[in-house]
Motif scaffolding. Structure first.
Motif, PDB file in Angstrom:
ATOM      1  N   ASN A   1     102.119  23.981  -8.384  1.00 38.93           N
ATOM      2  CA  ASN A   1     102.400  24.920  -7.375  1.00 38.93           C
ATOM      3  C   ASN A   1     103.463  25.945  -8.222  1.00 38.93           C
ATOM      4  OD1 ASN A   1     103.908  26.350  -5.461  1.00 38.93           O
ATOM      5  ND2 ASN A   1     103.514  24.791  -4.175  1.00 38.93           N
ATOM      6  N   PHE A   2     103.079  27.219  -8.213  1.00 36.15           N
ATOM      7  CA  PHE A   2     103.575  28.313  -9.008  1.00 36.15           C
ATOM      8  C   PHE A   2     104.351  29.533  -8.221  1.00 36.15           C
ATOM      9  CE2 PHE A   2      99.412  29.636  -8.623  1.00 36.15           C
ATOM     10  CZ  PHE A   2      99.353  31.165  -8.523  1.00 36.15           C
ATOM     11  N   ALA A   3     104.712  28.891  -6.967  1.00 36.98           N
ATOM     12  CA  ALA A   3     105.221  29.914  -6.001  1.00 36.98           C
ATOM     13  C   ALA A   3     106.843  30.209  -6.450  1.00 36.98           C
ATOM     14  CB  ALA A   3     105.226  29.343  -4.493  1.00 36.98           C
TER      15      ALA A   3
ATOM     16  N   GLN B   1      92.657  29.996  -7.410  1.00 31.56           N
ATOM     17  CA  GLN B   1      93.789  29.945  -8.392  1.00 31.56           C
ATOM     18  C   GLN B   1      94.985  30.528  -7.915  1.00 31.56           C
ATOM     19  OE1 GLN B   1      92.328  31.152 -12.478  1.00 31.56           O
ATOM     20  NE2 GLN B   1      92.723  29.163 -12.967  1.00 31.56           N
ATOM     21  N   ASN B   2      95.124  30.621  -6.611  1.00 33.93           N
ATOM     22  CA  ASN B   2      96.405  31.167  -5.879  1.00 33.93           C
ATOM     23  C   ASN B   2      97.485  29.835  -5.242  1.00 33.93           C
ATOM     24  OD1 ASN B   2      95.253  33.871  -5.466  1.00 33.93           O
ATOM     25  ND2 ASN B   2      93.702  32.314  -4.443  1.00 33.93           N
ATOM     26  N   VAL B   3      98.564  30.032  -5.024  1.00 36.50           N
ATOM     27  CA  VAL B   3      99.224  28.919  -4.628  1.00 36.50           C
ATOM     28  C   VAL B   3      98.584  28.476  -3.072  1.00 36.50           C
ATOM     29  CG1 VAL B   3     101.422  28.185  -3.523  1.00 36.50           C
ATOM     30  CG2 VAL B   3     101.373  29.783  -5.615  1.00 36.50           C
TER      31      VAL B   3
ATOM     32  N   PRO C   1      97.605  32.035 -12.807  1.00 33.93           N
ATOM     33  CA  PRO C   1      98.700  31.496 -11.835  1.00 33.93           C
ATOM     34  C   PRO C   1     100.021  32.029 -12.667  1.00 33.93           C
ATOM     35  CG  PRO C   1      96.775  30.079 -11.752  1.00 33.93           C
ATOM     36  CD  PRO C   1      96.559  30.986 -13.024  1.00 33.93           C
ATOM     37  N   ASP C   2     100.933  32.496 -12.174  1.00 30.99           N
ATOM     38  CA  ASP C   2     102.113  32.876 -12.618  1.00 30.99           C
ATOM     39  C   ASP C   2     103.078  33.254 -11.567  1.00 30.99           C
ATOM     40  OD1 ASP C   2     104.415  34.539 -13.834  1.00 30.99           O
ATOM     41  OD2 ASP C   2     103.055  34.243 -15.582  1.00 30.99           O
TER      42      ASP C   2
ATOM     43  N   SER D   1     106.723  24.410  -1.019  1.00 27.09           N
ATOM     44  CA  SER D   1     106.681  23.268  -0.569  1.00 27.09           C
ATOM     45  C   SER D   1     105.410  22.369  -0.439  1.00 27.09           C
ATOM     46  CB  SER D   1     107.584  22.734   0.598  1.00 27.09           C
ATOM     47  OG  SER D   1     106.990  23.554   1.704  1.00 27.09           O
ATOM     48  N   VAL D   2     104.233  23.301  -0.527  1.00 28.82           N
ATOM     49  CA  VAL D   2     102.957  22.765  -0.500  1.00 28.82           C
ATOM     50  C   VAL D   2     102.460  21.910  -1.682  1.00 28.82           C
ATOM     51  CG1 VAL D   2     100.274  23.190  -0.416  1.00 28.82           C
ATOM     52  CG2 VAL D   2     102.039  24.641   1.193  1.00 28.82           C
ATOM     53  N   PRO D   3     102.188  20.679  -1.562  1.00 26.93           N
ATOM     54  CA  PRO D   3     101.796  19.733  -2.913  1.00 26.93           C
ATOM     55  C   PRO D   3     100.454  20.327  -3.404  1.00 26.93           C
ATOM     56  CG  PRO D   3     102.263  18.403  -0.707  1.00 26.93           C
ATOM     57  CD  PRO D   3     102.255  19.840  -0.296  1.00 26.93           C
TER      58      PRO D   3
END
Length: 400
Positions: A240-242, A183-185, A134-135, A250-252
């Motif tokens: 969240n890494f977006a 391991q995605n947003v 995740p990055d 904004s997704v918790p």
């Protein structure tokens, strides 16, 4: 190496034609040979990637109908974009009746595989991943069909996308199944789309597992007629890494299945465990908008029988710890913001799964103004016609 095969094609009523198989091998010049094959292919042709690692420095594109791009397996034929110049997608498809199958893609600078306006497209047994985990610098989408009628995503693996691993947007007649998103947003996202079936997938260790959204300001709005069933939605607690500004930013963390501003969404027979904010969440669109076509409220979201375990114990929003404590350490499995269209219920719960309402009074209101209390929702609904949901049956033949 090129060899001729005979294939009977009936694209748009055409007579049978001679189809060609273009075989690509890894090594020096693979970039040029592969892109040349994608350009020169004709309807019915197959481009075969032999096993090996293809080190590519630029994105690929396909704009010919009826082409199959096939590898030796998702762990055998690997398109490596680690050295890609620029920030475009790894592969862009803008033609119809295309099949993509049995290969992997690593580290594209932009999106992984994007198809736009590509009707009746099949994504099968593909892997798209960013190997650094995740990055925020990773590409936004791994699998990304948009503006299409007829989409089948089957047996893919995606990880590391800074927006959504599997995203289908502004499309219709969609099936996403038998796939793993981790391991995605957002693991799997169906956005501004209709007649979608999401089944038999595993969404794990994402920020949010499965999202069904409708957003304003896009060429196509009015998403709905979506079935989410028989999925495992587990431990979606990755921070969240977006990049800032993305809607999914904004997704918790800890979101299992979330429905926002969609209509006629049926959620049943899923296993949701270890989603620390909310196993099941139904909310209105939270921001201001000026699109007169848009309805910001969820309508007729049905939550049927689902298995929910170990969720809601650490909500990722302001005051979440106190919120959970007020319910004995974990909020109930269904979290609803309390907002609905005046003419239609936001959600219907047919299974007795408990929930909590934030009792917000207005669309866009801050969660800090919530007045949480027991959720009351209808338990019966008039059935609607769901027979047209999912990808066209003729796409199944391409999986053989």
């Amino acid at each position: 190496m090129i060899r001729l095969t005979i294939a009977a094609l009936a694209l748009c009523g055409a007579a049978p034609v001679f189809a060609e198989t273009h075989t690509i091998t890894p090594g020096e010049g693979a970039q040029e040979r592969l892109q040349e094959a994608l350009i020169l292919a004709e309807p019915g042709d197959e481009i075969v990637l032999e096993a090996g690692r293809y080190e590519l420095t630029d994105g690929l594109s396909l704009d010919v109908d009826g082409v199959t791009l096939r590898g030796a397996g998702m762990d055998e034929s690997v398109l490596d974009f680690t050295g890609q110049q620029g920030s475009g997608e790894g592969l862009l498809v803008t033609s119809d009746e295309v099949t993509l199958r049995d290969f992997a893609m690593e580290n594209p600078k932009g999106d992984g595989i994007k198809s736009k306006g590509a009707d009746n497209i099949v994504y099968h047994a593909l892997k798209v991943t960013w190997t650094n985990g995740p990055d925020a610098s990773n590409g936004a989408y791994a699998i990304y069909p948009v503006e299409s009628t007829g989409v089948l995503v089957d047996g893919v693996y995606v990880s590391g996308a800074s927006d959504a691993g599997i995203y289908v947007g502004q499309s219709s007649k969609i099936t996403v199944r038998n796939s793993i998103a981790e391991q995605n947003v957002a693991g799997i996202e169906i956005e501004n789309s209709r007649d979608a079936l999401v089944e038999n997938n595993i969404a794990t260790k994402n920020t949010g597992g499965i999202l069904v959204f409708d957003l304003p300001g896009l060429p196509v709005v009015g998403g709905g007629n979506v079935i989410v069933r028989q999925n495992i939605v587990s431990e979606n607690t990755t921070p969240n890494f977006a990049p800032p500004g993305n809607i999914v930013a904004s997704v918790p963390s800890g979101t299992g299945i979330m429905v926002m501003a969609n209509e006629k969404v049926w959620i049943e027979n899923n296993l949701a465990n270890g989603n620390s904010t909310a196993p099941l969440m139904v909310i209105a669109y939270t921001q201001e908008f000026d699109d007169p076509r848009y309805n910001p409220y969820p309508r007729d979201v049905v939550i049927g029988a689902n298995v929910v375990e170990d969720g809601g114990s650490n909500p990722d929003f302001p005051g979440g710890e106190q919120f959970a404590a007020a319910f004995g350490g974990a909020i109930p499995p269904i979290l609803w913001d309390g907002l609905s269209d005046s003419d239609r219920p936001a959600l219907i719960v047919t299974s007795g799964i408990p929930g909590v309402s934030l009792n917000l009074a207005n669309q866009g209101q801050s969660i800090m103004e919530a007045q949480p209390g027991p959720m009351t929702a209808p338990s019966e609904i008039e059935q609607w016609d769901m027979s047209g949901i999912g990808a066209p049956a003729e796409l199944e033949a391409r999986l053989r």
